[in-house]
Design a protein around this motif. Structure first.
Motif, PDB file in Angstrom:
ATOM      1  N   ARG A 271     -52.324   3.490 -10.838  1.00 11.43           N
ATOM      2  CA  ARG A 271     -52.011   3.953 -12.364  1.00 11.43           C
ATOM      3  C   ARG A 271     -53.533   4.540 -12.864  1.00 11.43           C
ATOM      4  O   ARG A 271     -54.209   2.849 -12.513  1.00 11.43           O
ATOM      5  CB  ARG A 271     -51.284   3.755 -13.305  1.00 11.43           C
ATOM      6  N   LEU A 272     -54.269   5.268 -13.390  1.00 16.55           N
ATOM      7  CA  LEU A 272     -55.983   5.336 -13.229  1.00 16.55           C
ATOM      8  C   LEU A 272     -55.982   5.807 -14.875  1.00 16.55           C
ATOM      9  O   LEU A 272     -55.970   6.244 -15.787  1.00 16.55           O
ATOM     10  CB  LEU A 272     -56.436   6.172 -12.588  1.00 16.55           C
ATOM     11  N   VAL A 273     -57.153   4.813 -15.473  1.00 11.31           N
ATOM     12  CA  VAL A 273     -57.397   5.072 -16.627  1.00 11.31           C
ATOM     13  C   VAL A 273     -58.372   6.370 -16.055  1.00 11.31           C
ATOM     14  O   VAL A 273     -59.462   6.668 -15.399  1.00 11.31           O
ATOM     15  CB  VAL A 273     -58.691   4.324 -17.004  1.00 11.31           C
ATOM     16  N   PHE A 274     -58.804   7.527 -17.653  1.00 10.65           N
ATOM     17  CA  PHE A 274     -59.463   8.877 -17.260  1.00 10.65           C
ATOM     18  C   PHE A 274     -61.141   8.304 -16.484  1.00 10.65           C
ATOM     19  O   PHE A 274     -61.438   7.599 -18.283  1.00 10.65           O
ATOM     20  CB  PHE A 274     -58.913  10.239 -18.089  1.00 10.65           C
ATOM     21  N   PRO A 275     -61.928   8.686 -16.332  1.00  9.80           N
ATOM     22  CA  PRO A 275     -63.104   8.505 -15.951  1.00  9.80           C
ATOM     23  C   PRO A 275     -64.688   8.622 -16.610  1.00  9.80           C
ATOM     24  O   PRO A 275     -66.142   8.100 -17.243  1.00  9.80           O
ATOM     25  CB  PRO A 275     -64.281   8.403 -14.604  1.00  9.80           C
ATOM     26  N   VAL A 276     -63.649   9.347 -17.594  1.00  9.85           N
ATOM     27  CA  VAL A 276     -64.882  10.089 -18.074  1.00  9.85           C
ATOM     28  C   VAL A 276     -64.361  10.154 -20.307  1.00  9.85           C
ATOM     29  O   VAL A 276     -63.326  10.288 -20.128  1.00  9.85           O
ATOM     30  CB  VAL A 276     -65.329  11.726 -18.352  1.00  9.85           C
ATOM     31  N   VAL A 277     -65.137   9.522 -20.698  1.00 10.85           N
ATOM     32  CA  VAL A 277     -64.513   9.592 -22.869  1.00 10.85           C
ATOM     33  C   VAL A 277     -65.654  10.176 -23.795  1.00 10.85           C
ATOM     34  O   VAL A 277     -66.606  10.889 -23.073  1.00 10.85           O
ATOM     35  CB  VAL A 277     -65.431   7.589 -23.133  1.00 10.85           C
ATOM     36  N   GLY A 278     -64.378  11.155 -24.080  1.00 14.13           N
ATOM     37  CA  GLY A 278     -65.201  12.023 -25.296  1.00 14.13           C
ATOM     38  C   GLY A 278     -64.586  13.528 -24.300  1.00 14.13           C
ATOM     39  O   GLY A 278     -64.015  13.353 -23.346  1.00 14.13           O
TER      40      GLY A 278
END
Length: 161
Positions: free
Chosen positions: A25-32
């Motif tokens: 399970r991954l964290v989405f790579p772009v914030v915003g």
């Protein structure tokens, strides 16, 4: 109470990444704010697209999708400023077209350095946590002057995209 605690422990162990296992399970790579479409495998001038383009404002933070070690890559004219993340799960991730502009314009004067392409203070070879900032979205390489985006690739077990 003991039964519920045991169920929580079993669920946590089942969700933990295992070396050589499938992509965790991954964290989405772009914030915003960002947008993307499923463009993996789409035709490109140099072959098939081996990632997904995440469109975002220039200099938006790019973060580690899982814990692992980072490696800077600055010698590809097509990729521009790029970063590899070697995840604890054995999966490798490529962050391509990171920022190389000092301003919000397309000035190409910043280079592939900390505070421009890579997160300020981040060292080549450093271990990072999931969600930790690793770089900035941009348009370096063959994306120069086109809309800023993060070309993001996932390579399970270090293999093909």
């Amino acid at each position: 109470m003991l039964r519920r605690s045991l169920l929580i422990l079993v669920a946590a162990l089942a969700a933990a990444p295992v070396a050589g296992a499938s992509v965790p399970r991954l964290v989405f790579p772009v914030v915003g704010p960002s947008t993307y479409i499923e463009d993996f495998g789409a035709p490109r001038g140099s072959g098939r697209h081996e990632g997904n383009d995440i469109m975002a404002r220039k200099k938006s933070p790019a973060v580690a999708v899982e814990a692992g070690r980072v490696r800077f890559w600055t010698t590809s004219s097509r990729a521009g400023c790029m970063l590899y993340l070697y995840g604890e799960s054995g999966t490798s991730y490529l962050y391509v077209h990171l920022n190389n502009d000092r301003t919000m314009k397309n000035d190409n004067t910043g280079g592939c350095v900390q505070g421009i392409a890579y997160a300020r203070g981040l060292q080549n070879g450093e271990r990072v946590k999931a969600g930790q900032m690793v770089g900035y979205v941009g348009d370096s390489g063959d994306a120069d002057g086109i809309a800023s985006h993060l070309h993001f690739e996932v390579h399970p077990n270090g293999g093909g995209a």
